[in-house]
Write a protein that holds these residues in place. Structure first.
Motif, mmCIF file in Angstrom:
data_model
loop_
_atom_site.group_PDB
_atom_site.id
_atom_site.type_symbol
_atom_site.label_atom_id
_atom_site.label_comp_id
_atom_site.label_asym_id
_atom_site.label_seq_id
_atom_site.Cartn_x
_atom_site.Cartn_y
_atom_site.Cartn_z
ATOM 1 N N THR A 38 41.926 37.777 36.351
ATOM 2 C CA THR A 38 40.500 38.080 36.318
ATOM 3 C C THR A 38 40.172 39.188 35.325
ATOM 4 O OG1 THR A 38 40.277 37.392 38.631
ATOM 5 C CG2 THR A 38 38.538 38.798 37.739
ATOM 6 N N ASP A 268 39.568 44.437 44.356
ATOM 7 C CA ASP A 268 38.368 43.648 44.622
ATOM 8 C C ASP A 268 37.102 44.277 44.040
ATOM 9 O OD1 ASP A 268 39.903 41.798 45.968
ATOM 10 O OD2 ASP A 268 39.407 42.560 47.968
ATOM 11 N N ASP A 269 37.149 45.553 43.697
ATOM 12 C CA ASP A 269 35.980 46.220 43.123
ATOM 13 C C ASP A 269 35.792 45.911 41.639
ATOM 14 O OD1 ASP A 269 35.425 47.640 45.535
ATOM 15 O OD2 ASP A 269 36.937 49.160 44.983
ATOM 16 N N PRO A 271 35.959 43.185 39.411
ATOM 17 C CA PRO A 271 35.117 42.173 38.754
ATOM 18 C C PRO A 271 33.654 42.595 38.667
ATOM 19 C CG PRO A 271 36.685 41.101 40.210
ATOM 20 C CD PRO A 271 36.802 42.576 40.473
ATOM 21 N N ALA A 272 33.118 43.173 39.736
ATOM 22 C CA ALA A 272 31.716 43.602 39.713
ATOM 23 C C ALA A 272 31.512 44.757 38.752
ATOM 24 C CB ALA A 272 31.255 43.978 41.118
ATOM 25 N N ARG A 273 32.466 45.684 38.712
ATOM 26 C CA ARG A 273 32.341 46.806 37.775
ATOM 27 C C ARG A 273 32.367 46.304 36.326
ATOM 28 N NH1 ARG A 273 32.701 51.990 39.123
ATOM 29 N NH2 ARG A 273 33.671 52.591 37.140
ATOM 30 N N ALA A 275 31.560 43.331 35.273
ATOM 31 C CA ALA A 275 30.337 42.579 35.006
ATOM 32 C C ALA A 275 29.168 43.515 34.743
ATOM 33 C CB ALA A 275 30.031 41.653 36.181
ATOM 34 N N ARG A 276 29.132 44.645 35.443
ATOM 35 C CA ARG A 276 28.021 45.587 35.294
ATOM 36 C C ARG A 276 28.168 46.475 34.069
ATOM 37 N NH1 ARG A 276 28.296 49.785 39.726
ATOM 38 N NH2 ARG A 276 29.576 50.856 38.151
#
Length: 321
Positions: A38, A268-269, A271-273, A275-276
């Motif tokens: 990922t 798990d944190d 991918p969102a970081r 993306a942002r």
């Protein structure tokens, strides 16, 4: 039967996917491999063409851990290696992770990724400088943030842009992009800077490793700039109780940190970081952001004037934390 996966045309045997490597959270080897797949787009530019050392923990974080620099037995012929300077072994080589296939092959060994501050084509000529901020209990990453802000401003006074990531363990890593510079020169500058930081903030910072000096203070470890040393790579998982990541963070996050948990990031944190924020370490890639290394602080060769400016700005940011 071990499943065979095709990654970029390479056949990989990915084994024991259900094995729990992080018992506290139940995070499995399959999830480790999924994590690296990922974040590969962000991770690979920071390890590509940099000889790697591995901290291996194949039986999980509660099992045996061992550090290896040599290519592991069974390394496929298609995995690139590079010669590295080692006084005890003139024929030493280390693995290069250059693409998704070699990343997944290495991740299947269950490793932390550690990189040199120089590239394979120019051994012992650094294009990055690193400062490892390690808190001595009861100090935490909160105190590391205060030290990091002082160091950021001090480096800026010398024309250097610092970027920061969590170590994935207890502290922080500061990285600076440099024009290619012999590692011994980078080491001398980093040591002088750590000494200056201790003089400016003696209640907060120590530049020597001796354990007796470190309780309640932040050890600014400059030694990882030595040509033979490696440092945890951006985005590597760490062999900690939980699957923590050495995660790039913003200076705003550093300045706002008041509790240690604010700067703990798990697999798990990420991918969102990403993306942002994208890759917050992206400015370190390539020559555009590289700057010349100045003379060591206090050397009298151009460092003394900026040293006064750096100390002043450091008092401001240090007091604000």
């Amino acid at each position: 039967m071990t499943p065979i996966t095709l990654v970029e045309g390479r056949r990989l045997a990915l084994s024991n996917l259900e094995k729990v490597l992080y018992p506290e959270t139940g995070f499995t080897k399959g999830e480790v491999l999924h994590y690296y797949a990922t974040v590969a787009e962000a991770l690979l530019p920071h390890v590509r063409d940099r000889p790697l050392s591995f901290l291996r923990y194949p039986d999980g974080v509660e099992g045996e851990r061992f550090f290896t620099k040599n290519p592991p037995p069974g390394t496929p012929a298609w995995v690139r290696t590079a010669p590295v300077p080692r006084s005890e072994d003139q024929n030493a080589r280390q693995v290069l992770v250059t693409d998704l296939a070699s990343l997944m092959w290495a991740a299947n060994l269950v490793v932390e990724f550690h990189v040199h501050q120089w590239r394979a084509d120019r051994p012992a000529v650094a294009d990055r400088m690193v400062l490892d901020l390690d808190p001595g209990p009861p100090a935490t990453v909160v105190e590391c943030c205060e030290a990091a802000l002082w160091l950021r401003d001090r480096l800026a006074a010398d024309g250097l842009d610092a970027y920061v990531k969590t170590s994935g363990a207890k502290g922080l890593h500061l990285s600076v992009a440099l024009e290619p510079t012999p590692s011994e020169h980078v080491s001398a500058y980093a040591k002088a800077l750590a000494q200056e930081a201790e003089r400016a903030l003696p209640e907060l910072i120590v530049h020597r490793m001796a354990k007796a000096l470190r309780p309640g203070k932040v050890f600014v470890d400059h030694s990882q700039n030595a040509a033979a040393k490696t440092t945890a790579a951006p985005y590597t998982l760490r062999a900690r109780p939980r699957p923590s990541v050495s995660a790039p963070v913003s200076w705003e996050e550093v300045a706002a940190c008041r509790e240690p948990d604010r700067l703990v990031f798990l697999a798990d944190d990420m991918p969102a970081r990403l993306a942002r924020d994208g890759d917050l370490f992206a400015p370190l890639i390539g020559p555009a952001g590289a700057r010349p290394l100045p003379a060591p602080p206090g050397s009298g060769a151009g460092g003394s004037g900026s040293r006064r400016g750096g100390t002043s700005s450091g008092r401001t940011s240090g007091g604000g934390s």
